[in-house]
Design a protein around this motif. Structure first.
Motif, PDB file in Angstrom:
ATOM      1  N   ILE A 154       0.838  -1.203   0.000  1.00 36.07           N
ATOM      2  CA  ILE A 154       0.000   0.000   0.000  1.00 36.07           C
ATOM      3  C   ILE A 154       0.873   1.253   0.000  1.00 36.07           C
ATOM      4  CG2 ILE A 154      -1.682   1.337   1.327  1.00 36.07           C
ATOM      5  CD1 ILE A 154      -2.728  -1.353   2.410  1.00 36.07           C
ATOM      6  N   THR A 158       1.284   3.660  -3.284  1.00 39.96           N
ATOM      7  CA  THR A 158       0.851   5.058  -3.207  1.00 39.96           C
ATOM      8  C   THR A 158       1.965   5.990  -3.673  1.00 39.96           C
ATOM      9  OG1 THR A 158      -0.638   4.562  -1.354  1.00 39.96           O
ATOM     10  CG2 THR A 158       0.009   6.856  -1.669  1.00 39.96           C
ATOM     11  N   TYR A 159       3.185   5.726  -3.208  1.00 38.24           N
ATOM     12  CA  TYR A 159       4.330   6.554  -3.608  1.00 38.24           C
ATOM     13  C   TYR A 159       4.533   6.517  -5.123  1.00 38.24           C
ATOM     14  CZ  TYR A 159       9.178   7.783  -4.541  1.00 38.24           C
ATOM     15  OH  TYR A 159      10.312   8.342  -5.085  1.00 38.24           O
ATOM     16  N   THR A 161       2.462   5.721  -7.520  1.00 39.18           N
ATOM     17  CA  THR A 161       1.349   6.295  -8.276  1.00 39.18           C
ATOM     18  C   THR A 161       1.536   7.798  -8.473  1.00 39.18           C
ATOM     19  OG1 THR A 161      -0.214   4.623  -7.497  1.00 39.18           O
ATOM     20  CG2 THR A 161      -1.135   6.708  -8.267  1.00 39.18           C
ATOM     21  N   PHE A 162       1.903   8.489  -7.398  1.00 38.99           N
ATOM     22  CA  PHE A 162       2.089   9.936  -7.498  1.00 38.99           C
ATOM     23  C   PHE A 162       3.434  10.287  -8.128  1.00 38.99           C
ATOM     24  CE2 PHE A 162      -1.113   9.671  -4.085  1.00 38.99           C
ATOM     25  CZ  PHE A 162      -2.072  10.525  -4.632  1.00 38.99           C
ATOM     26  N   ALA A 181      -3.957   1.147  -9.563  1.00 41.26           N
ATOM     27  CA  ALA A 181      -3.482   2.238  -8.703  1.00 41.26           C
ATOM     28  C   ALA A 181      -4.633   2.935  -7.987  1.00 41.26           C
ATOM     29  CB  ALA A 181      -2.685   3.239  -9.536  1.00 41.26           C
ATOM     30  N   GLY A 184      -5.944   0.855  -5.275  1.00 43.07           N
ATOM     31  CA  GLY A 184      -4.983   0.865  -4.175  1.00 43.07           C
ATOM     32  C   GLY A 184      -5.102   2.106  -3.319  1.00 43.07           C
ATOM     33  N   LEU A 185      -5.296   3.255  -3.951  1.00 44.99           N
ATOM     34  CA  LEU A 185      -5.442   4.508  -3.207  1.00 44.99           C
ATOM     35  C   LEU A 185      -6.734   4.514  -2.381  1.00 44.99           C
ATOM     36  CD1 LEU A 185      -4.311   7.120  -5.890  1.00 44.99           C
ATOM     37  CD2 LEU A 185      -3.027   6.349  -3.886  1.00 44.99           C
ATOM     38  N   ALA A 188      -6.359   2.152   0.617  1.00 47.14           N
ATOM     39  CA  ALA A 188      -5.210   2.345   1.503  1.00 47.14           C
ATOM     40  C   ALA A 188      -5.583   2.381   2.984  1.00 47.14           C
ATOM     41  CB  ALA A 188      -4.457   3.618   1.110  1.00 47.14           C
TER      42      ALA A 188
END
Length: 446
Positions: A154, A158-159, A161-162, A181, A184-185, A188
């Motif tokens: 997770i 997240t890291y 994706t951005f 993605a 996942g966000l 989270a």
């Protein structure tokens, strides 16, 4: 300046996902199965839970206990669960071989039927979910490690994706990856909550948290000896399961101590009907369980729990209570309520039913189910993304960049490792391997 952050996260995310996905699928599906165990058992065991015996005469609970002991030779009564209507009361019996059965009594205290405790749906699904139907400690470590790495997936997902600005990318080639993605966000926070509330079952981290709570009064209770909860423990609330029980006044039988786990054969002991009456007089309402004294110095333990794992026996965390009655005089020696728990005891008392899906009724089940379905979808989308790359000949794993890990990677893994020691140990092994590979390659390049 070294910025080798994305590559380590990408590689760890990719390989960890492949390694733990089989177990993640197993845990998620078994979790869904356990989520609705009360509804399933109400249908599967309709006769046992709600049926009537052929005998229509009313008998006392004491007479029912005697009948059970005569009918099931070699078994002893260890616990009685007084249920709320319309559920039948349940008597737990066990023998020296460790076998246990549930005996159900109708409104006349007549025997309706029996069930082998290990084969009930709830106990089967609980064992499946926590230890994959085995008693091996190694498997429980593996299950805990999978949960820990799920949290890392997770965080790293997240890291990335951005970092990749994936959500802004309109390429159709990344459709499955974007869905993966997004899911996942969205998942989270709820997924982290579900994993964290499952910590009480963990064989490593759970026991460490419990010991910390016992050693620090400001977090736990020094008089409690905390242990992580197991899928096969009795229905005493988690926060008091391992508490040193107060002893009954023991003037009649000095020097004679029974070694049995629970006994109703001690001279001068109060009858179970008297304990039921005393419980009502002390405002202990149904449902509750009565555990017999473990020996001649023991006490009757009457408890209400929010995490019993028994259909019809769970109560709100605020209603949890554990009361100890002198087995000879019937005096209430001690009582521990939810308000008496330390912060960790309260966390577990709330967390376990939240994890199991019955903290706030049907809504809790629906939310947990949606999280599980979305998680399965996220796993599927991740796999589909990889399959699409495989068709285009780009399905190889992320290549390793032979640079030291950035400070950000090290700090993130260190923090997660401290919070989840078993995860930390696994990362330490990976870090050592990565370091060796780094210096070997650097030496070849020199």
């Amino acid at each position: 300046m070294n910025r080798n952050t994305f590559n380590p996260f990408r590689r760890l995310h990719f390989y960890a996902a492949w390694f733990i996905t089989p177990l993640l699928l197993t845990l998620t599906l078994s979790g869904i199965g356990f989520l609705f165990y009360p509804e399933v058992e109400n249908m599967m065991y309709e006769h046992e839970f709600f049926g009537q015996s052929d005998a229509g005469d009313m008998q006392s609970m004491g007479a029912a206990i005697e009948e059970i002991k005569e009918t099931y030779n070699g078994y002893s009564v260890s616990k009685i669960s007084m249920m709320e209507e319309p559920y039948n009361n349940r008597v737990t019996i066990s023998n020296d071989q460790g076998e246990s059965q549930y005996v159900f009594l109708d409104e006349n205290n007549q025997i309706v039927s029996t069930l082998d405790s290990k084969s009930t749906y709830s106990n089967f699904m609980r064992t499946f979910h926590s230890s994959l139907l085995t008693d091996h400690t190694f498997v429980r470590y593996l299950v805990e490690l999978t949960a820990c790495w799920a949290i890392f997936l997770i965080v790293s997902g997240t890291y990335m994706t951005f970092k990749k600005k994936l959500l802004q990318n309109r390429s159709s080639k990344l459709r499955f990856q974007k869905i993966h993605a997004v899911l996942g966000l969205v998942l989270a926070i709820p997924l982290i909550i579900i994993v964290v509330t499952g910590i009480p079952w963990s064989v490593f981290t759970g026991s460490k948290i419990a010991q910390f709570a016992a050693d620090h009064p400001e977090w736990g209770r020094t008089e409690l000896r905390y242990n992580p909860p197991q899928s096969d423990v009795d229905e005493i609330p988690w926060a008091t399961r391992s508490m040193d029980q107060p002893a009954s006044e023991h003037k009649r039988h000095a020097g004679h101590h029974s070694e049995s786990s629970a006994s109703d054969m001690i001279e001068g002991q109060k009858s179970v009907e008297e304990i039921i009456t005393l419980s009502a007089e002390n405002n202990i309402s149904r449902p509750f369980s009565i555990v017999y004294p473990s020996n001649e110095k023991g006490v009757f333990t009457v408890s209400k729990g929010s995490n019993t794992g028994v259909t019809g026996l769970d109560v709100s965390p605020y209603e949890e209570t554990t009361s100890y009655f002198d087995q000879y005089s019937g005096e209430l020696i001690a009582q521990i309520d939810f308000e008496d728990y330390g912060i960790i005891g309260k966390w577990f008392t709330w967390g376990i039913p939240l994890h199991e899906g019955h903290l706030f009724g049907v809504a809790n089940k629906i939310l947990n189910l949606l999280v599980c379905i979305a998680f399965l979808s996220a796993i599927t989308m991740g796999f589909m993304s990889w399959m699409k790359r495989m068709k285009s000949g780009e399905a190889k794993g992320p290549k390793r960049i032979n640079k030291p890990w950035s400070i950000g990677v090290v700090v993130t893994l260190a923090v997660l490792g401290i919070l989840m020691p078993l995860f930390g140990l696994s990362v330490l092994v990976i870090f050592i391997v990565e370091t060796v590979i780094y210096f070997v390659k650097k030496r070849k390049e020199a």
